[in-house]
Every structure is written in C-alpha cells, then in structure tokens.
Motif scaffolding. Structure first.
Motif, PDB file in Angstrom:
ATOM      1  N   VAL A   1     -24.130  15.040  16.744  1.00 25.11           N
ATOM      2  CA  VAL A   1     -24.863  14.495  17.301  1.00 25.11           C
ATOM      3  C   VAL A   1     -24.650  15.169  18.976  1.00 25.11           C
ATOM      4  O   VAL A   1     -23.407  15.723  19.341  1.00 25.11           O
ATOM      5  CB  VAL A   1     -24.088  13.203  18.041  1.00 25.11           C
ATOM      6  CG1 VAL A   1     -24.490  12.228  19.788  1.00 25.11           C
ATOM      7  CG2 VAL A   1     -24.723  12.249  16.944  1.00 25.11           C
ATOM      8  N   LEU A   2     -25.016  15.509  19.298  1.00 24.36           N
ATOM      9  CA  LEU A   2     -25.171  15.780  20.495  1.00 24.36           C
ATOM     10  C   LEU A   2     -25.337  15.079  22.213  1.00 24.36           C
ATOM     11  O   LEU A   2     -26.531  14.612  22.225  1.00 24.36           O
ATOM     12  CB  LEU A   2     -26.272  17.679  20.886  1.00 24.36           C
ATOM     13  CG  LEU A   2     -25.702  17.889  22.148  1.00 24.36           C
ATOM     14  CD1 LEU A   2     -24.673  19.346  22.654  1.00 24.36           C
ATOM     15  CD2 LEU A   2     -26.625  19.925  21.838  1.00 24.36           C
ATOM     16  N   ARG A   3     -24.356  15.360  23.141  1.00 26.41           N
ATOM     17  CA  ARG A   3     -24.819  14.133  24.478  1.00 26.41           C
ATOM     18  C   ARG A   3     -24.745  14.853  25.476  1.00 26.41           C
ATOM     19  O   ARG A   3     -24.319  16.181  25.789  1.00 26.41           O
ATOM     20  CB  ARG A   3     -23.891  13.581  24.103  1.00 26.41           C
ATOM     21  CG  ARG A   3     -24.175  12.709  23.024  1.00 26.41           C
ATOM     22  CD  ARG A   3     -21.945  11.627  23.439  1.00 26.41           C
ATOM     23  NE  ARG A   3     -22.204  11.179  21.683  1.00 26.41           N
ATOM     24  CZ  ARG A   3     -22.785   9.448  21.414  1.00 26.41           C
ATOM     25  NH1 ARG A   3     -23.316   8.971  22.547  1.00 26.41           N
ATOM     26  NH2 ARG A   3     -22.154   8.967  20.524  1.00 26.41           N
ATOM     27  N   ALA A   4     -25.371  14.482  26.174  1.00 27.42           N
ATOM     28  CA  ALA A   4     -25.662  15.805  28.022  1.00 27.42           C
ATOM     29  C   ALA A   4     -25.636  14.273  28.999  1.00 27.42           C
ATOM     30  O   ALA A   4     -26.562  13.679  28.482  1.00 27.42           O
ATOM     31  CB  ALA A   4     -26.402  16.767  28.199  1.00 27.42           C
ATOM     32  N   THR A   5     -25.511  14.957  29.581  1.00 26.79           N
ATOM     33  CA  THR A   5     -25.851  13.874  31.178  1.00 26.79           C
ATOM     34  C   THR A   5     -26.621  14.888  32.327  1.00 26.79           C
ATOM     35  O   THR A   5     -25.653  15.582  33.106  1.00 26.79           O
ATOM     36  CB  THR A   5     -24.598  12.334  31.884  1.00 26.79           C
ATOM     37  OG1 THR A   5     -24.332  12.843  30.499  1.00 26.79           O
ATOM     38  CG2 THR A   5     -25.508  12.028  33.279  1.00 26.79           C
TER      39      THR A   5
ATOM     40  N   ILE B   1     -29.647  11.736  24.307  1.00 25.43           N
ATOM     41  CA  ILE B   1     -28.404  11.831  22.607  1.00 25.43           C
ATOM     42  C   ILE B   1     -29.739  12.600  21.856  1.00 25.43           C
ATOM     43  O   ILE B   1     -30.050  12.040  21.575  1.00 25.43           O
ATOM     44  CB  ILE B   1     -28.110  10.187  22.579  1.00 25.43           C
ATOM     45  CG1 ILE B   1     -27.558  10.291  23.472  1.00 25.43           C
ATOM     46  CG2 ILE B   1     -27.550  10.860  21.563  1.00 25.43           C
ATOM     47  CD1 ILE B   1     -26.123   8.982  23.593  1.00 25.43           C
ATOM     48  N   ILE B   2     -29.217  13.838  21.496  1.00 27.43           N
ATOM     49  CA  ILE B   2     -29.718  14.412  19.803  1.00 27.43           C
ATOM     50  C   ILE B   2     -29.087  14.312  18.697  1.00 27.43           C
ATOM     51  O   ILE B   2     -27.842  14.459  19.221  1.00 27.43           O
ATOM     52  CB  ILE B   2     -30.118  15.660  20.565  1.00 27.43           C
ATOM     53  CG1 ILE B   2     -30.734  15.482  21.725  1.00 27.43           C
ATOM     54  CG2 ILE B   2     -30.308  16.665  19.134  1.00 27.43           C
ATOM     55  CD1 ILE B   2     -30.478  17.239  22.294  1.00 27.43           C
TER      56      ILE B   2
ATOM     57  N   GLN C   1     -33.063  21.342  16.767  1.00 28.02           N
ATOM     58  CA  GLN C   1     -31.820  22.740  16.587  1.00 28.02           C
ATOM     59  C   GLN C   1     -31.344  21.882  18.132  1.00 28.02           C
ATOM     60  O   GLN C   1     -32.140  21.867  18.686  1.00 28.02           O
ATOM     61  CB  GLN C   1     -31.867  23.278  16.728  1.00 28.02           C
ATOM     62  CG  GLN C   1     -32.614  24.707  15.158  1.00 28.02           C
ATOM     63  CD  GLN C   1     -31.138  24.718  14.668  1.00 28.02           C
ATOM     64  OE1 GLN C   1     -30.005  24.719  14.582  1.00 28.02           O
ATOM     65  NE2 GLN C   1     -31.580  24.539  12.915  1.00 28.02           N
ATOM     66  N   PRO C   2     -29.956  21.510  18.459  1.00 23.98           N
ATOM     67  CA  PRO C   2     -29.921  20.365  19.053  1.00 23.98           C
ATOM     68  C   PRO C   2     -30.019  20.884  20.392  1.00 23.98           C
ATOM     69  O   PRO C   2     -30.341  20.941  21.673  1.00 23.98           O
ATOM     70  CB  PRO C   2     -28.592  19.363  18.995  1.00 23.98           C
ATOM     71  CG  PRO C   2     -28.513  19.352  17.065  1.00 23.98           C
ATOM     72  CD  PRO C   2     -29.514  20.894  16.605  1.00 23.98           C
ATOM     73  N   THR C   3     -28.828  22.073  20.791  1.00 22.72           N
ATOM     74  CA  THR C   3     -28.844  23.003  21.754  1.00 22.72           C
ATOM     75  C   THR C   3     -30.349  23.593  22.208  1.00 22.72           C
ATOM     76  O   THR C   3     -30.589  23.392  23.133  1.00 22.72           O
ATOM     77  CB  THR C   3     -28.709  24.436  21.253  1.00 22.72           C
ATOM     78  OG1 THR C   3     -26.747  24.102  20.966  1.00 22.72           O
ATOM     79  CG2 THR C   3     -27.631  25.343  22.772  1.00 22.72           C
TER      80      THR C   3
ATOM     81  N   LYS D   1     -35.396  22.176  26.334  1.00 28.57           N
ATOM     82  CA  LYS D   1     -36.345  22.180  26.268  1.00 28.57           C
ATOM     83  C   LYS D   1     -36.149  20.777  27.321  1.00 28.57           C
ATOM     84  O   LYS D   1     -37.164  20.710  28.158  1.00 28.57           O
ATOM     85  CB  LYS D   1     -37.220  21.355  25.351  1.00 28.57           C
ATOM     86  CG  LYS D   1     -37.558  22.948  24.078  1.00 28.57           C
ATOM     87  CD  LYS D   1     -38.073  21.957  22.893  1.00 28.57           C
ATOM     88  CE  LYS D   1     -38.019  23.428  22.037  1.00 28.57           C
ATOM     89  NZ  LYS D   1     -39.021  23.367  20.941  1.00 28.57           N
ATOM     90  N   VAL D   2     -35.602  20.223  26.989  1.00 28.53           N
ATOM     91  CA  VAL D   2     -35.237  18.071  27.676  1.00 28.53           C
ATOM     92  C   VAL D   2     -35.125  19.168  29.671  1.00 28.53           C
ATOM     93  O   VAL D   2     -35.426  18.726  30.567  1.00 28.53           O
ATOM     94  CB  VAL D   2     -34.308  17.240  26.763  1.00 28.53           C
ATOM     95  CG1 VAL D   2     -33.765  16.420  27.904  1.00 28.53           C
ATOM     96  CG2 VAL D   2     -34.832  17.592  25.823  1.00 28.53           C
TER      97      VAL D   2
END
Length: 894
Positions: free
Chosen positions: A37-41, A49-50, A228-230, A235-236
């Motif tokens: 799980v990859l998270r970012a704000t 959340i990926i 691929q989460p990163t 892209k997001v």
C-alpha cells in the motif's frame, strides 16, 4: 448511478490474519503476503491510496468525495444524488459524449453511488488505460458544465429512479422507518431525493454544491489493482496536484432524539408478508461497532433461535441485518410469513426469541463462529479487484478508518461478554419500530395494446465523437488481449467433469458446480414443486450429520456451502479437503428427515399460494404464455395442490434421478494444484454413480411468437415496469450469434454512447435505465428488453426501441459506433478476469453449454473482424421488431 440502499453486510480486506491468530493452523500454512500500500497527501489536501493487487491486468479507480445527502441543503434531500448524475453530463474540456464514448471503449464498467456521507465515482478498466480514468476524474474535479438545459433532461432520468424505488413497498417502509428513527436530523431521509425537490432544483444550485464539496481537500482517491504504485502516484500528482483546495462549508450536526415506539401496517406486492422489529443502534463511529457486527452475525446464524422460527415452521424465512451510518445504525430482525397468515403473531414470536436471547445470552461457540466467518470473508474480498477497492472505500471514506484491517482487528478483540453486553444495552424491546407488510391481492392481467396511444419516433443520426488528444492514441487500436485463464480439465471415471484454475493470490479455494438438468422435463406430472422442496431440505444436514451438527461442522472451519443443482463452497486452503467432504455429503447424501419434510412441504405450498397471485409471478407468466405454445413444458405451474400431494419418496426419487455425476461439472479455483484438486474431489465425489442412460435436458425449439400486450395490475407501483421480448429462430451454434451481440453493444451497454441510452435517457429523460439482451441457447433463443417509465411514456419508449431495432436492420452502423462496440467487447475480456468468481462462473457456464473454455478469446477475434454489413444482415434476418410482446407491470399506460 444510484443512491445508497440499506446495506446488509460490510466487506473487509485481510492483511494480518496470521498475526491476528484467527485462522486454523492448516490455513495459516498457505497464507500469502498482503498487498503493498502506498499513501500520499498532496499540498492541496487530496489523499491518495494505491493498493497493488496483481490478480489480473486490471485496475479500479475510485474517487470518494466526502459529501453526500448529509450535506444536501435543507428541503433538497437529493442534491448530492443530482450532482452525481450531472457529473456524467460533461466538464470543461470533456463533453458528455466524449465521456460516454471513452467509458464505453474502456469496457463500460464505470458508475457512481451517493450515500449519506460520501459520493463515489469508480472505473474498472485495463491497467494500461489508467491514464484515461485519471484524466476524466481530474477534469470532473475541476468543474462541470451543468446547464439548465442539461439538468432539465437529466431530471427526467433521476425522477424515474425515484419512481422505481417508490414502487417498492420495502423501500416505502424504509423511508417511514428513517423518518421515525431520525426525525430532525439529516438521517431522516436517504440519498435518493424526491420529485418535488428535484422540480425545484436548479443547475445553479448544483454548480454551487460542486464548488463547495468537490474539492481535493474533501476527496480520497483509491487506485487498486495491477499497477506500479510509484509510477501511478506520479501520474496522479501530475493531473491532480494543481487543482486548488477550497475552504469547506460547515457540516450539519446529527442530534438524535429518543426513539418513539411506532408500528406500521403496510401493503406489499410480494408473494409473502414480512414482520419486522427494528432497533436504533450505534454507527460505525461507536467503539461498540465491532461487537455489534458480531452480534448481528450471531443473530442470523443458522443455529440461532431466530432461524429456529423457520425450522419449526413458524416462518418462511428469518434473519437479522445491521445497516450502518457514521453516527447511528439500524438493526432489523425480520421474518416472512405466507399470504393469509397472522403477521402480528409472527411479530410476537420474533420478540419472544429476542427476549430469550437477551435473557440467556449467546454462546462462546456461536461468537467464535461469527468471528471466524468474518475473517474468511475478508480473505475472499481480495479475490476481486473491484471488490477490494470497495472494501478500502468503505473503510477509509465511509467509516473513516486507516484501512480495512482496523475493523478486522477490532472484531478479533470482541469477546462473548462484549456481544452479550451490547445486545442487552441496545436491543431494547420497549424502544422499537415494528411493521407488518401484508401481501395484497392483485387484479388479473388484462389484454389490450398496453401501450396507450400509438407513438412514432425518428432517431437522430449518430454523429462521430472526436476524442480528446489524451484519449485518441490509447483507444485507436483493436488488439485482442491475451488471457491468463488456462484451466486443467479432467473427467473422473464416473463421468464428472472437473475444471481446475490455480490462482495463488490468496490462501482461498472456491468450488462452483452445476448438475445439468431440466425441471420442466424431469419433474413427473403432478409433482410440480418437488425441486423446491428438495432445495429447502438440503439445509437439514446429511445422513451422518443432523442439521445442527452439519452447521457446526461448517462453522468450525469457517466454510460456506450451498447445495442444489447449482452448488458451491468457499474455504481457506487448509480446510478445503474437509469442506469438500461436507459439500459432497450434503449434495449426495442429504438427510431428508421425515418431520422436516412435512414442515418444508407446508412452507413451499403456502409460498406457492402467494406466488400464484403476486404481480411479479403474473408478469412472468404473462410473458411466457405470450412467447410459448399453449402446452409448452415451461408453462407447468407449482401449486399448493401439487406440493401437498408430494411424498418423501417422491423427493428421494427426484434427487436420485436428477443428481448424476455424468451430468455434473465442478470448477475449482484458488490456491491449489490441479493434481491436489483432482485428489480431493475424486475422494469425495468419485464413488458417486449414475443409473441408466442420460436424460434429455434440452427443451425442444419453439415457433416464432406473435405480437401481443398485457397489463398486470400492481397497486404498489407508481411507475410502469415494461418488459419487451420475442423468440428468435437461431441457436447458439449459428455464427450470427456474434453479430447480434456486437450490435447489442451499439444499442446499449455503453451508457450515453449507445443508441437506446441516448434516445431514451440522455435526450428525452424517459427512463432511468434500459436493459437489452440476447439469450441464445442450444435450442431456444430470445431477445429481451426492460425499462421503467411513467404511464404516459410507455408508448413513446416502446416506439423509440422499435425504431432503433428497425434502424439496425435498414442501415449499417457507423464506423465510429462499430469501433466503439468492438473496443468495449475486447476490454470486457480483460475485465472478466479481475474476479475469481467471475472466472469460475464463466468456465462453468461454457462447460455446461458445451462451448470451448477459451470461447471468450475466440469470440474476441470474431468481434474484431466483423463488419457493419454483417451486423445489419443478422438483425435483418433474425430480429422482428413488429413481433415484440409487451408486458406492463403496474399502472395502466395512458
């Protein structure tokens, strides 16, 4: 697109089962690693959340806006729902036509739903197409067009959605229940909305709602699937990072008032009645939430006292459900009764059962079983990419958790004392809302045009849609995707066909099986309903394990089993052999106890009496009678007389004749090798034998039907439910099957990008949805369409459909439409492999229809190469627009 309905269950994703110690040791041995799980704000407040899940080259995106009906202005309860609809009408830089075309070409799996505290927009699409979904969602977050003209047309569609729900007596009760339980709060209404409020809603109001709530600092973007989460996060950031944040408006408070005990007596158009005892319970924010989840499962246990009402013959069915909001919830104990029975008496029985449960408490055994089933269900939620995305959405956006694991860990901490405590604290029998829904008599169907005054319709010429630059390159190609489905097929010595598809993503294994049969052909004359009695008796155990012992054996390992001509099993890998053994015993050696048979026979006979007079049955009967010859075997009816005449020997004989290994196919899918699956299935089913030659299970063909129309009155409905159908002269072996299916994707299935949705909904607002399908079998085939609309619009909608079918015959579809339909079908092949259940269902259906197991890949090549002229020729040859049978359930068309 839909508004939130009552939820009967909550889905979980499991990442820490081994650490929690909730699985049997054999199951833990094959546990797999949780998804990364990859998270970012972002600086603008957007939470991302990926979750990587490599089940198939598929991804689900879900944008969760933390605003729903709770944030709707006072007096306008459906504003959030209307906003959801208008998000599909276009944004600056993306027209409604472009959005629909792209969504259709991506596989057509996009939708949205509005709840009380959240509105969710999701795409499920091939992983390579992730950019397109992100582009769409970024544009929609930036703004919408939402003109008065657009809203005037969409208003018609959303009001048809309202009319459909208002035609459902159970929904009517639900609205009344919420008004009593939550008066004076935003919870007093659900997210659907009302016609009067939509009539007063303006485009300017909807634009204001979008500006206030559809902002990055009020949204959570979920990306779940084979990515691929990163790279996905980059892209997001590029598409969403520059969208400005805004100050959020204040949210309304929920100040609950004491429950005023209330009783409702309401009519229903169902074949049986319903007695309901409802409690107001805490919501997902409560520290007692996990204990209440377990309590609800214990109350619904097949070994519980509530289900005992069914076993003793006092109810046809009984269950408990827990429908939650953030700050409150509703618990329903309900049971069904036959038409003419005393609903108040059953209501009293429900209360007595609950009172006894509260007085004596619940056993540690039932609590442990409920927790165990929750863990197994959590593991199975990872077997679907869209299902896993939904689990994360519920957890982080709806419930406000860190991840789905939070609920699972809380459930692990629940004790027997906790369950008994929350039961006694919240199940206050003096503070309930109760209801009796009583079946009403239906008038007999009436013949006639059923269409009101005759209408004519001229369809507009379909115009090619020029796609945005960022979509053109991706959607230009028509490549047949590869398939990851390569099953092993074995036929056991007794003729049973075994199909095994290994999947190592989770430590789960599923079985889906089918006994090929024909109730119409194999039921002896005068014994109609014998199959229904047998189906009910399967739940009463096996010859070696009585009903309670059998259910305990399932509970001990958290296995779920269904038995019948269609049967299934869900088990953790370590418990698979024992699960298969229990399934085989239940299917091949059912207990069929004499006393239980008498109770079940009475229940089936009573249900049949109500069914014969219900609008739903009369509608189905009217359609079959119009399509089929007078003495066709499908017109045989189960009646109280035929059921009451049955003996236990009749049931045993039917079971012996119908359930044969040489007519049975079993699909095993999950964390297992083909050799191990063959060993386990062979051990459990290998001694099963068949006697005599195989029976005929395919009905003979039928001649073309003639056009006719009937109206089936249903006083519960405010909207006409309209069914159109006709028989077709071709069968599944005819190559025109593919041309008809491709043409159906031009007609429908692609929302505004397809003809029926454009003409019936987008441009005229006559319907909320329109379904069209070809059911083409080995000996019989039909074309069927279904929609709901106001009584004055039945003739208009029928004319639109008839004109569209004739247009398909008269002129070749455009290159743009044909390419779009092909792209949708080709991508549907990829999406079909994003769920283990869908994979298994497909394999089972193909095998039992004598089709090759790689039929979807073969079909994709055929679809790619079909021409517009071939589609036109197939429609001209087989479809008869002037021969459609129309059956209307509800009010008389005007």
């Amino acid at each position: 697109m839909s508004a939130r309905r009552p939820l009967a269950s909550i889905y979980f994703q499991v990442c820490l089962m081994t650490a929690l110690g909730m699985l049997p040791s054999a199951a833990r041995a094959r546990e797999v690693e949780p998804e990364p799980v990859l998270r970012a704000t972002f600086d603008n407040g957007l939470r991302v959340i990926i979750v990587r899940n490599p089940l198939a080259p598929v991804v689900t995106t879900m944008v969760n806006y933390l605003a729903g009906s709770d944030e709707s202005p006072v007096g306008f309860p459906g504003t959030a729902h209307a906003m959801e609809h208008m998000m599909f009408r276009g944004s600056p830089g993306l027209s409604a036509e472009q959005l629909a075309s792209i969504s259709s070409a991506l596989g057509g799996d996009s939708n949205a739903d509005t709840q009380e505290s959240v509105t969710r927009y999701h795409f499920t699409l091939p992983s390579d197409d992730l950019d397109l979904a992100l582009h769409i969602e970024a544009l929609r977050m930036r703004g919408i067009t939402c003109t008065d003209e657009q809203w005037d047309k969409e208003r018609g569609a959303i009001e048809q959605e309202v009319a459909d729900d208002l035609s459902n007596p159970t929904y009517i009760f639900y609205t009344k229940l919420r008004e009593v339980m939550y008066r004076g709060t935003p919870y007093a209404h659900d997210a659907l909305g009302t016609r009067p409020s939509f009539d007063k809603t303006t485009a300017k109001m909807l634009q204001k709602f979008h500006a206030e709530w559809y902002v990055p600092n009020n949204a959570i973007l979920l990306i779940v699937g084979d990515v691929q989460p990163t790279a996905a996060l980059d892209k997001v950031r590029g598409l969403f990072g520059g969208i400005p944040r805004r100050e959020l408006a204040s949210r309304p408070e929920v100040k609950l008032q004491p429950v005023q005990p209330t009783h409702f007596n309401l009519p229903t158009d169902e074949s049986s009645g319903q007695a309901v005892v409802c409690f107001r319970l805490p919501g997902t924010d409560s520290p007692d939430y996990a204990a209440l989840l377990v309590l609800g499962d214990v109350l619904s246990s097949q070994r519980g006292r509530l289900h005992g009402l069914v076993v003793s013959g006092k109810a046809l069915d009984a269950s408990f459900s827990y429908d939650t909001l953030r700050q409150s919830g509703l618990g329903y104990a309900d049971a069904s009764f036959p038409k003419g029975a005393d609903g108040m008496k059953l209501l009293a029985e429900i209360k007595q059962v609950l009172a006894k449960d509260l007085a004596e408490g619940f056993s540690a055994e039932l609590v442990a079983a409920a927790k165990r089933h929750r863990v197994v269900d959590a593991a199975f939620s990872r077997n679907s990419i869209a299902g896993l995305a939904d689990a994360w959405s519920v957890a982080v956006a709806v419930e406000g958790r860190h991840s789905p694991d939070d609920d699972l860990k809380a459930i692990e901490r629940v004790t027997v004392a906790d369950v008994n405590r929350v039961a006694r604290k919240y199940l206050d029998l003096k503070q309930t809302v109760t209801a009796i829904l009583t079946p009403q008599d239906s008038d007999k169907p009436s013949s006639g045009s059923g269409q009101g005054h005759k209408e004519s319709f001229t369809s507009k010429e379909s115009k090619a849609v020029e796609l945005p630059d960022w979509a053109q390159a991706t959607l230009r190609h028509l490549d047949v995707p590869g398939s990851g489905i390569h099953p092993t097929v074995t036929t056991l010595p007794n003729g049973l066909k075994l199909i095994v598809q290994p999947e190592s993503l989770t430590a789960t294994i599923s079985v889906y099986g089918r006994v090929r049969h024909s109730t119409a052909l194999q039921t002896p004359a005068g014994q109609e309903g014998v199959d229904l009695v047998l189906d009910e008796l399967f739940s009463y155990g096996t010859r070696s394990l009585g009903r309670d012992a059998f259910e305990k054996a399932l509970d001990d390992i958290g296995v779920s089993v269904t038995a019948g001509a269609d049967f299934s099993l869900k088990a953790m890998a370590g418990d698979f052999p024992r699960g298969v053994q229990l399934l085989a015993e239940n299917l091949l050696q059912p207990a069929l106890p004499e006393e239980s048979f008498k109770i079940v026979r009475k229940q089936v006979a009573e249900n049949a009496a109500g069914e014969l007079e219900s609008p739903a049955y009369l509608t189905e009967r009217a359609m079959l009678s119009a399509l089929l010859p007078a003495k066709d075997l499908l017109l045989r009816q189960t009646t109280p007389k035929t059921v009451n005449a049955l003996t236990l020997d009749d049931v045993r004989h039917y079971h012996h004749q119908v359930f044969r290994p040489d007519l049975t196919t079993i699909v095993v899918i999950g964390n297992i090798t083909p050799s191990e699956a063959e060993r386990v299935i062979g051990k459990a089913f290998g001694q099963w034998t068949a006697e005599g030659p195989k029976p005929i299970t395919d009905l003979p063909g039928v001649p073309d039907n003639k056009a006719s129309a009937k109206v089936v009155p249903d006083s519960s409905r405010v909207q006409c439910k309209v069914l159109l159908a006709e028989t077709l002269g071709l069968t599944r072996s005819n190559p025109d099957f593919y041309a008809l299916q491709l043409g159906n994707h031009v007609l429908g299935g692609g929302f505004y990008a397809t003809r029926l949705y454009r003409d019936l909904r987008k441009d005229n607002g006559l319907v909320y949805s329109i379904e069209s399908s070809f059911d083409i079998g080995k000996t019989r085939s039909t074309l069927a369409l279904e929609f709901g609309c106001d009584p004055p619009n039945v003739a208009k909608a029928h004319a639109v459909i008839e004109r569209n079918l004739k247009d398909m015959q008269a002129k070749a579809v455009s290159a743009d439409e044909l390419g779009q339909a092909k792209r949708q079908l080709l991508r549907e092949l990829v999406l079909s492999e994003a769920s283990l259940k869908e994979i298994a269902d497909s394999l089972l259906t193909l095998a039992t229809r004598d089709l090759p197991l790689d039929e979807r890949t073969r079909a994709a090549r055929i679809y790619r190469d079909l021409t517009a002229e071939q589609v036109q020729a197939a429609y001209a040859k087989w479809v008869r627009p002037d021969a459609l049978v129309q059956i209307v359930e509800g009010p008389e068309p005007k």
